[in-house]
Design an enzyme around this catalytic site. Structure first.
Site, PDB file in Angstrom:
ATOM      1  N   PHE A 244      40.890 -40.490 -30.942  1.00 48.41           N
ATOM      2  CA  PHE A 244      41.207 -39.970 -31.913  1.00 48.41           C
ATOM      3  C   PHE A 244      42.639 -39.498 -32.288  1.00 48.41           C
ATOM      4  O   PHE A 244      43.098 -38.545 -32.655  1.00 48.41           O
ATOM      5  CB  PHE A 244      40.191 -38.700 -32.913  1.00 48.41           C
ATOM      6  CG  PHE A 244      37.897 -38.918 -32.581  1.00 48.41           C
ATOM      7  CD1 PHE A 244      37.946 -39.935 -33.240  1.00 48.41           C
ATOM      8  CD2 PHE A 244      38.045 -38.008 -31.230  1.00 48.41           C
ATOM      9  CE1 PHE A 244      36.733 -40.080 -33.084  1.00 48.41           C
ATOM     10  CE2 PHE A 244      36.472 -38.759 -31.354  1.00 48.41           C
ATOM     11  CZ  PHE A 244      36.280 -39.206 -32.603  1.00 48.41           C
ATOM     12  N   ASP A 266      42.473 -44.616 -31.021  1.00 43.16           N
ATOM     13  CA  ASP A 266      42.160 -44.567 -32.304  1.00 43.16           C
ATOM     14  C   ASP A 266      41.247 -46.129 -33.729  1.00 43.16           C
ATOM     15  O   ASP A 266      41.876 -47.053 -32.805  1.00 43.16           O
ATOM     16  CB  ASP A 266      43.317 -43.882 -33.278  1.00 43.16           C
ATOM     17  CG  ASP A 266      43.158 -43.806 -34.875  1.00 43.16           C
ATOM     18  OD1 ASP A 266      42.772 -42.052 -34.865  1.00 43.16           O
ATOM     19  OD2 ASP A 266      42.437 -43.979 -35.711  1.00 43.16           O
ATOM     20  N   ASN A 294      36.492 -48.304 -31.195  1.00 44.01           N
ATOM     21  CA  ASN A 294      35.337 -46.728 -31.507  1.00 44.01           C
ATOM     22  C   ASN A 294      35.171 -46.372 -29.949  1.00 44.01           C
ATOM     23  O   ASN A 294      35.222 -46.577 -29.350  1.00 44.01           O
ATOM     24  CB  ASN A 294      34.633 -47.757 -32.045  1.00 44.01           C
ATOM     25  CG  ASN A 294      33.230 -46.948 -32.572  1.00 44.01           C
ATOM     26  OD1 ASN A 294      33.358 -45.184 -32.326  1.00 44.01           O
ATOM     27  ND2 ASN A 294      32.567 -46.995 -32.863  1.00 44.01           N
ATOM     28  N   CYS A 355      37.000 -29.739 -36.890  1.00 40.91           N
ATOM     29  CA  CYS A 355      37.842 -29.638 -37.303  1.00 40.91           C
ATOM     30  C   CYS A 355      37.176 -28.594 -39.459  1.00 40.91           C
ATOM     31  O   CYS A 355      37.784 -29.426 -40.123  1.00 40.91           O
ATOM     32  CB  CYS A 355      38.597 -30.502 -38.345  1.00 40.91           C
ATOM     33  SG  CYS A 355      38.192 -31.697 -38.939  1.00 40.91           S
TER      34      CYS A 355
HETATM   35  N1  SAH Z   1      44.877 -35.822 -33.407  1.00 41.84           N
HETATM   36  C1  SAH Z   1      45.855 -36.478 -33.865  1.00 41.84           C
HETATM   37  C2  SAH Z   1      44.391 -36.415 -35.416  1.00 41.84           C
HETATM   38  C3  SAH Z   1      43.043 -37.019 -35.341  1.00 41.84           C
HETATM   39  S1  SAH Z   1      42.668 -37.337 -37.196  1.00 41.84           S
HETATM   40  C4  SAH Z   1      46.428 -35.689 -34.543  1.00 41.84           C
HETATM   41  O1  SAH Z   1      46.755 -34.621 -34.028  1.00 41.84           O
HETATM   42  O2  SAH Z   1      47.321 -36.373 -35.389  1.00 41.84           O
HETATM   43  C5  SAH Z   1      41.597 -38.077 -36.387  1.00 41.84           C
HETATM   44  C6  SAH Z   1      41.121 -39.846 -35.912  1.00 41.84           C
HETATM   45  O3  SAH Z   1      40.303 -40.261 -35.963  1.00 41.84           O
HETATM   46  C7  SAH Z   1      41.529 -40.583 -37.156  1.00 41.84           C
HETATM   47  O4  SAH Z   1      43.152 -41.036 -37.280  1.00 41.84           O
HETATM   48  C8  SAH Z   1      40.804 -41.587 -37.587  1.00 41.84           C
HETATM   49  O5  SAH Z   1      41.475 -42.963 -37.631  1.00 41.84           O
HETATM   50  C9  SAH Z   1      39.676 -41.803 -36.869  1.00 41.84           C
HETATM   51  N2  SAH Z   1      38.289 -42.273 -36.044  1.00 41.84           N
HETATM   52  C10 SAH Z   1      37.219 -41.565 -36.902  1.00 41.84           C
HETATM   53  N3  SAH Z   1      36.525 -42.751 -36.511  1.00 41.84           N
HETATM   54  C11 SAH Z   1      36.785 -42.698 -35.409  1.00 41.84           C
HETATM   55  C12 SAH Z   1      36.189 -43.728 -34.400  1.00 41.84           C
HETATM   56  N4  SAH Z   1      34.953 -43.789 -33.926  1.00 41.84           N
HETATM   57  N5  SAH Z   1      36.546 -44.013 -33.359  1.00 41.84           N
HETATM   58  C13 SAH Z   1      38.243 -43.778 -33.553  1.00 41.84           C
HETATM   59  N6  SAH Z   1      38.822 -43.234 -34.227  1.00 41.84           N
HETATM   60  C14 SAH Z   1      37.986 -42.801 -35.450  1.00 41.84           C
END
Ligand code: SAH
Length: 413
Positions: A244, A266, A294, A355
């Site tokens: 993520f 991501d 994913n 979060c």
């Molecule tokens: N760690 C990041 C913030 C993460 S926010 C930072 O510090 O900036 C959560 C992220 O998860 C988002 O960018 C979203 O696009 C991604 N996301 C949501 N569901 C997901 C999934 N199933 N697989 C991969 N990415 C995902």
């Protein structure tokens, strides 16, 4: 009873405790009666059932939170000077933890100079200004006005930011769902300045490009900045997975901290495009592999292939925005933690975050321990994470505490 030109909302007896203790939200059902003429957006005094002054707030009949309290000082007017005072103390609060000499006396401009380029300047209830969020990105500022009280000050605040504080760009990010509950519409736009993309701002220790108009939240996850620094300090020599990753906050810091390799994943292709440019800005482009996937599938496949990491960062979006979805969310958190743990060997580290305000720290910890049990791993708790210093928690306002995380080390067999 004190004479006042403002209407008064009298609390029911049972409601007073929480509000006197410091919670600024007064729900419709907590008010016994209103004396005087109250109109949307007007100042209103909140009094206990015996008529004693509790605080002064703004009235919003469109919201189930009928009054938000802004001041506990009897007679304090909620005017332009009030906002300037609140902003100044918010800046002072932040500067005072950064070793800026004389923060108590300094004027707002000098305070700004000693604050980080990317930081939250004003955080709503925690800075006694419910609904107002101001995030700084260099000489740009992103504003959110999430309650009627602060919505009516929007223009004035934008003028203060450009006029007195010298910001070149002010962007409004009021495309936030919670505004619907306040009877406010979804809007985003540029209030002052032109180009909403900031191209070279230091976030923690990394240079980043941030699109203030189209990025997630106000452009970046400023609440994680302190944790980026922690990860940078421990990443040296490790094979890191940033799950993520968004625009690479953790991945960039891991690479800057000397990680042996970094894989960052991501779902958002556009976030990854920016992340790749960020890697170039920091000279670490050859050391991070960006994958659009994913996470659930990726972790599943990698675990099957026997892939091993030394440090995994799991920073998912909130899996639930409401209390009734907690069981589903819990399954999601458990699943990713289980898969991640199964890819860590002895001494491997898992930095895992949650979060969602609805999943508290104790529940989240138990979820990860449950996952560890299923993965047959025993864990050592090495660090407890929270939201960054510029997002302070008000214990009397539980909603201000939302980001929690743990660093677990996998113990020997
Ligand atoms: N760690 C990041 C913030 C993460 S926010 C930072 O510090 O900036 C959560 C992220 O998860 C988002 O960018 C979203 O696009 C991604 N996301 C949501 N569901 C997901 C999934 N199933 N697989 C991969 N990415 C995902």
């Amino acid at each position: 009873m004190t004479e006042t030109k403002f209407p008064s909302a009298f609390l029911k007896r049972r409601a007073s405790g929480r509000i006197i203790a410091g919670h600024p939200w007064v729900y419709e059902g907590e008010i016994d009666r209103i004396e005087g003429k109250a109109a949307a957006g007007c100042e209103i005094d909140v009094r206990d059932n015996r008529g004693r002054f509790v605080g002064r707030g703004i009235y919003n009949p469109a919201s189930s939170i009928l009054v938000r309290i802004y001041s506990r000082a009897e007679g304090e007017l909620l005017d332009e000077a009030f906002i300037h005072r609140r902003l100044c103390s918010a800046l002072r609060r932040r500067a005072s933890f950064l070793g800026c000499g004389g923060a108590r006396e300094a004027n707002p401009n000098d305070l700004l100079k000693c604050l980080p380029q990317a930081c939250r300047l004003m955080w709503s209830e925690a800075d006694l200004c419910p609904g107002l969020i101001l995030d700084r990105y260099g000489d740009a500022c992103v504003m959110q006005t999430l309650a009627l009280g602060v919505e009516r000050w929007k223009r004035m605040i934008a003028d203060y930011l450009t006029g007195s504080l010298g910001f070149k760009l002010v962007v409004e990010r009021n495309d936030v769902h919670s505004r619907r509950h306040e009877g406010l519409d979804q809007v985003k736009g540029i209030l002052a300045g032109e180009d909403p993309v900031v191209r070279n701002v230091i976030v923690g220790s990394a240079l980043m490009e941030i699109d203030l108009l189209e990025g997630q939240k106000t452009g970046a996850y400023l609440d994680q900045v302190d944790n980026y620094q922690f990860i940078k300090a421990i990443a040296g020599g490790r094979r890191v997975l940033d799950a993520f990753c968004y625009q690479g906050g953790f991945a960039l810091h891991a690479a800057l901290g000397g990680a042996a390799s970094v894989i960052a994943v991501d779902l958002s292709e556009s976030a990854l495009q920016t992340a790749k440019r960020n890697a170039i800005l920091n000279g670490v482009e050859g050391r991070i592999e960006w994958r659009c996937a994913n996470i659930f599938d990726m972790l599943h496949a990698s675990a099957k292939e026997g892939v091993v990491f030394d440090l995994i960062v799991l920073d998912p979006p909130s899996f639930t925005r409401s209390r009734d979805r907690i069981p589903d969310a819990a399954r999601g958190y458990k699943e990713i933690n289980l898969r991640a743990l199964s890819m860590l060997g002895e001494g491997g580290l898992l930095a895992t975050f949650c979060c969602s305000h609805h999943v508290d720290s104790a529940v989240f910890r138990d979820l990860v321990l449950d996952a560890a049990f299923d993965a047959r791993k025993r864990l050592l708790l090495r660090q407890v994470f929270s939201q960054a210093q510029d997002h302070p928690i008000v214990p009397a306002v539980p909603e201000t505490e939302y980001l929690k995380g743990f660093l677990f080390e996998v113990m020997a067999d």
